[in-house]
Design a protein around this motif. Structure first.
Motif, PDB file in Angstrom:
ATOM      1  N   GLU A 214       9.172 -19.388   0.664  1.00 43.66           N
ATOM      2  CA  GLU A 214       9.301 -17.943   0.423  1.00 43.66           C
ATOM      3  C   GLU A 214       8.709 -17.525  -0.921  1.00 43.66           C
ATOM      4  OE1 GLU A 214      13.139 -16.315   1.008  1.00 43.66           O
ATOM      5  OE2 GLU A 214      13.384 -17.096   3.040  1.00 43.66           O
ATOM      6  N   GLU A 215       8.929 -18.340  -1.947  1.00 43.49           N
ATOM      7  CA  GLU A 215       8.415 -17.992  -3.270  1.00 43.49           C
ATOM      8  C   GLU A 215       6.887 -17.963  -3.274  1.00 43.49           C
ATOM      9  OE1 GLU A 215       8.702 -19.424  -7.955  1.00 43.49           O
ATOM     10  OE2 GLU A 215       9.805 -20.509  -6.398  1.00 43.49           O
ATOM     11  N   LYS A 216       6.281 -18.994  -2.706  1.00 42.37           N
ATOM     12  CA  LYS A 216       4.820 -19.043  -2.651  1.00 42.37           C
ATOM     13  C   LYS A 216       4.278 -17.950  -1.740  1.00 42.37           C
ATOM     14  CE  LYS A 216       4.238 -23.979  -3.669  1.00 42.37           C
ATOM     15  NZ  LYS A 216       3.731 -25.280  -3.162  1.00 42.37           N
ATOM     16  N   GLY A 217       4.977 -17.705  -0.637  1.00 43.04           N
ATOM     17  CA  GLY A 217       4.549 -16.651   0.273  1.00 43.04           C
ATOM     18  C   GLY A 217       4.590 -15.284  -0.393  1.00 43.04           C
ATOM     19  N   GLY A 218       5.638 -15.050  -1.180  1.00 44.48           N
ATOM     20  CA  GLY A 218       5.738 -13.794  -1.912  1.00 44.48           C
ATOM     21  C   GLY A 218       4.606 -13.630  -2.911  1.00 44.48           C
ATOM     22  N   LEU A 219       4.267 -14.714  -3.590  1.00 41.63           N
ATOM     23  CA  LEU A 219       3.156 -14.669  -4.560  1.00 41.63           C
ATOM     24  C   LEU A 219       1.827 -14.432  -3.844  1.00 41.63           C
ATOM     25  CD1 LEU A 219       4.177 -17.617  -6.939  1.00 41.63           C
ATOM     26  CD2 LEU A 219       4.212 -15.166  -7.460  1.00 41.63           C
ATOM     27  N   LEU A 220       1.670 -15.059  -2.677  1.00 45.52           N
ATOM     28  CA  LEU A 220       0.440 -14.878  -1.908  1.00 45.52           C
ATOM     29  C   LEU A 220       0.280 -13.436  -1.466  1.00 45.52           C
ATOM     30  CD1 LEU A 220      -2.029 -16.078  -0.424  1.00 45.52           C
ATOM     31  CD2 LEU A 220      -0.516 -16.522   1.534  1.00 45.52           C
ATOM     32  N   GLY A 225      -2.126  -9.248  -0.752  1.00 44.84           N
ATOM     33  CA  GLY A 225      -1.607  -8.326   0.246  1.00 44.84           C
ATOM     34  C   GLY A 225      -2.155  -6.923   0.132  1.00 44.84           C
ATOM     35  N   SER A 226      -1.599  -6.043   0.953  1.00 36.91           N
ATOM     36  CA  SER A 226      -2.155  -4.701   1.115  1.00 36.91           C
ATOM     37  C   SER A 226      -1.307  -3.611   0.488  1.00 36.91           C
ATOM     38  CB  SER A 226      -2.305  -4.421   2.614  1.00 36.91           C
ATOM     39  OG  SER A 226      -1.057  -4.622   3.253  1.00 36.91           O
ATOM     40  N   SER A 227      -0.459  -3.956  -0.455  1.00 33.22           N
ATOM     41  CA  SER A 227       0.457  -2.954  -1.020  1.00 33.22           C
ATOM     42  C   SER A 227      -0.273  -1.737  -1.573  1.00 33.22           C
ATOM     43  CB  SER A 227       1.311  -3.593  -2.122  1.00 33.22           C
ATOM     44  OG  SER A 227       2.179  -4.557  -1.574  1.00 33.22           O
ATOM     45  N   GLY A 228      -1.452  -1.960  -2.139  1.00 30.81           N
ATOM     46  CA  GLY A 228      -2.202  -0.857  -2.735  1.00 30.81           C
ATOM     47  C   GLY A 228      -2.776   0.120  -1.727  1.00 30.81           C
ATOM     48  N   GLN A 229      -2.720  -0.218  -0.444  1.00 30.92           N
ATOM     49  CA  GLN A 229      -3.292   0.648   0.588  1.00 30.92           C
ATOM     50  C   GLN A 229      -2.319   1.716   1.090  1.00 30.92           C
ATOM     51  OE1 GLN A 229      -6.496   0.449   1.485  1.00 30.92           O
ATOM     52  NE2 GLN A 229      -6.780  -1.240   0.041  1.00 30.92           N
ATOM     53  N   TRP A 230      -1.086   1.689   0.596  1.00 33.25           N
ATOM     54  CA  TRP A 230      -0.057   2.594   1.106  1.00 33.25           C
ATOM     55  C   TRP A 230      -0.005   3.928   0.357  1.00 33.25           C
ATOM     56  CZ3 TRP A 230       2.160   1.850   5.609  1.00 33.25           C
ATOM     57  CH2 TRP A 230       2.324   0.544   6.103  1.00 33.25           C
ATOM     58  N   THR A 317      -7.156  -8.836   5.330  1.00 33.80           N
ATOM     59  CA  THR A 317      -7.553  -7.518   4.841  1.00 33.80           C
ATOM     60  C   THR A 317      -7.921  -6.545   5.949  1.00 33.80           C
ATOM     61  OG1 THR A 317      -8.329  -8.490   2.774  1.00 33.80           O
ATOM     62  CG2 THR A 317      -9.123  -6.288   3.306  1.00 33.80           C
ATOM     63  N   ASP A 318      -8.853  -6.928   6.834  1.00 32.82           N
ATOM     64  CA  ASP A 318      -9.302  -5.999   7.881  1.00 32.82           C
ATOM     65  C   ASP A 318      -8.138  -5.526   8.749  1.00 32.82           C
ATOM     66  OD1 ASP A 318     -11.898  -6.190   7.034  1.00 32.82           O
ATOM     67  OD2 ASP A 318     -12.483  -7.715   8.487  1.00 32.82           O
ATOM     68  N   TYR A 319      -7.294  -6.459   9.126  1.00 36.95           N
ATOM     69  CA  TYR A 319      -6.171  -6.116   9.998  1.00 36.95           C
ATOM     70  C   TYR A 319      -5.176  -5.203   9.288  1.00 36.95           C
ATOM     71  CZ  TYR A 319      -1.798  -6.736  12.596  1.00 36.95           C
ATOM     72  OH  TYR A 319      -0.628  -6.516  13.275  1.00 36.95           O
ATOM     73  N   GLU A 320      -4.743  -5.594   8.112  1.00 35.56           N
ATOM     74  CA  GLU A 320      -3.707  -4.828   7.412  1.00 35.56           C
ATOM     75  C   GLU A 320      -4.201  -3.449   7.009  1.00 35.56           C
ATOM     76  OE1 GLU A 320      -1.826  -6.926   4.249  1.00 35.56           O
ATOM     77  OE2 GLU A 320      -1.160  -8.579   5.517  1.00 35.56           O
ATOM     78  N   VAL A 321      -5.421  -3.359   6.487  1.00 34.23           N
ATOM     79  CA  VAL A 321      -5.942  -2.060   6.044  1.00 34.23           C
ATOM     80  C   VAL A 321      -6.086  -1.107   7.223  1.00 34.23           C
ATOM     81  CG1 VAL A 321      -7.961  -0.886   5.077  1.00 34.23           C
ATOM     82  CG2 VAL A 321      -7.083  -2.950   3.976  1.00 34.23           C
ATOM     83  N   ASP A 322      -6.634  -1.594   8.344  1.00 33.82           N
ATOM     84  CA  ASP A 322      -6.788  -0.719   9.516  1.00 33.82           C
ATOM     85  C   ASP A 322      -5.439  -0.312  10.098  1.00 33.82           C
ATOM     86  OD1 ASP A 322      -9.475  -0.949   9.153  1.00 33.82           O
ATOM     87  OD2 ASP A 322      -9.919  -1.819  11.117  1.00 33.82           O
TER      88      ASP A 322
END
Length: 356
Positions: A214-220, A225-230, A317-322
């Motif tokens: 979980e820790e590594k996944g959170g860092l990844l 991740g796509s947080s900036g796209q929201w 990226t492509d999946y999450e952004v779209d």
């Protein structure tokens, strides 16, 4: 009897002086400086029945009006500064209030979803079905919270979504308890719950890529991740609730619908095969089964394959952004966003009572 025109009533403009440039002259042997002639007064003359009163140069009514307008404009510009600054300060306060409230709402959803991960597919379909009632021709329906009504959520297309709605009802009680700007609308509640559910799926995918750590996944997810796209989605916070269920027959039963029926419905709200493919996670509890069905269609198949490949990458990226882009558009269909929603007056500080 002589009648003076209104230009004589502008004493603040008198006297006006015209600066006369000094004439050119050769330098004398004594190098004496040449003084310019005295400035010649220009007076505003009062027009009478017999012409103009004596003295000075003539300024027309139009000239005086221009000067008066310039003076008033300068006055307004000088006095508007404090108003503009106050408006900016008020706007910043409202933005901060909305941002803080939304942050707390996310916290509530995070806890609720973490304790009920099995409801994530239902939360996504709930948001989709609430928005899919939008009718382009009549500009009615859309993400307006109508699915909360028992007569609507009990329809065949909403079968199995009651548990997700019950979870949101409990979350709403908590949210409303700490809201200083009034209760959250069901329309916002449902769409922002879908956002939180999506983020949970993105994070879970990152954790899987890190072998379940979980820790590594959170860092990844934080790094790629796509947080900036929201950003645009977050600004659309202030949807209004409808007071009655939306008309029947506007939403298909996704698990029973053919690909053509899905395509037709998405087309009716302005979406195409690309958006249909990326929204497969919303079309029932089994994403794999839905994608298998969509992959059989020549129009949708290329997009299904594209997003499957994207999900295998680290960033997706492509999946999450779209997906974020599509949900953002879907969640605002037919809605007039109230950008002052959930704001509240700030108590004034009485400085006279402060002890210094």
């Amino acid at each position: 009897m002589m009648g003076a025109s209104f230009v004589s009533t502008v004493p603040s403009l008198l006297p006006l002086q015209a600066q006369v440039a000094p004439p050119s002259s050769s330098t004398s042997s004594s190098a004496a400086s040449v003084r310019p002639p005295a400035a010649r007064p220009v007076a505003v003359r009062c027009k009478t029945e017999n012409g103009f009163a004596d003295g000075g140069e003539e300024l027309s009514r139009r000239d005086v009006l221009k000067l008066v307008g310039a003076s008033v404009g300068i006055e307004l510009m000088a006095s508007s500064g404090s108003f503009v600054e106050s408006a900016r300060a008020a706007d910043l306060i409202q933005r901060r209030q909305r941002s803080e409230f939304l942050s707390n709402v996310r916290g509530t959803f995070f806890t609720a979803i973490k304790g009920n991960p099995d409801l994530i597919p239902s939360l996504l379909t709930l948001a989709l079905n609430d928005a899919m009632t939008y009718d382009k021709a009549s500009k009615s329906g859309g993400p307006n919270g109508s699915i909360r009504f028992s007569s609507e959520i009990s329809r065949p297309e909403n079968k199995g979504l009651s548990a997700a709605m019950n979870l949101l009802e409990e979350a709403k009680k908590e949210i409303d308890s700490y809201s200083k700007g009034g209760p959250i609308s069901y329309a916002d509640l449902i769409q922002y719950a879908a956002q939180s559910a999506l983020k949970a799926t993105f994070l879970a995918s990152a954790i899987r890529k890190c072998g379940g750590n979980e820790e590594k996944g959170g860092l990844l997810y934080t790094a790629y991740g796509s947080s900036g796209q929201w950003g645009l989605f977050d600004k659309q916070f202030g949807r209004s609730d409808t007071t009655e269920p939306d008309p029947e027959g506007r939403v298909p039963q996704w698990e029973k619908a053919s690909v053509k029926e899905m395509k037709d419905k998405f087309s009716a709200i302005g979406f195409g095969p690309r958006q249909l493919a990326v929204m497969s996670l919303f079309l029932g509890p089994d994403q794999t089964a839905t994608e298998t069905l969509l992959a059989a269609d020549p129009d949708v198949s290329p997009w299904v394959q594209k997003y499957q490949r994207s999900r295998e990458t680290v960033s997706e990226t492509d999946y999450e952004v779209d997906l974020i882009t599509t949900l953002t558009k879907l969640s605002s269909l037919g809605q007039q966003i109230n950008y002052e929603a959930y704001t509240y007056p700030v108590p004034r500080v009485d400085f006279s009572k402060l002890k210094l």
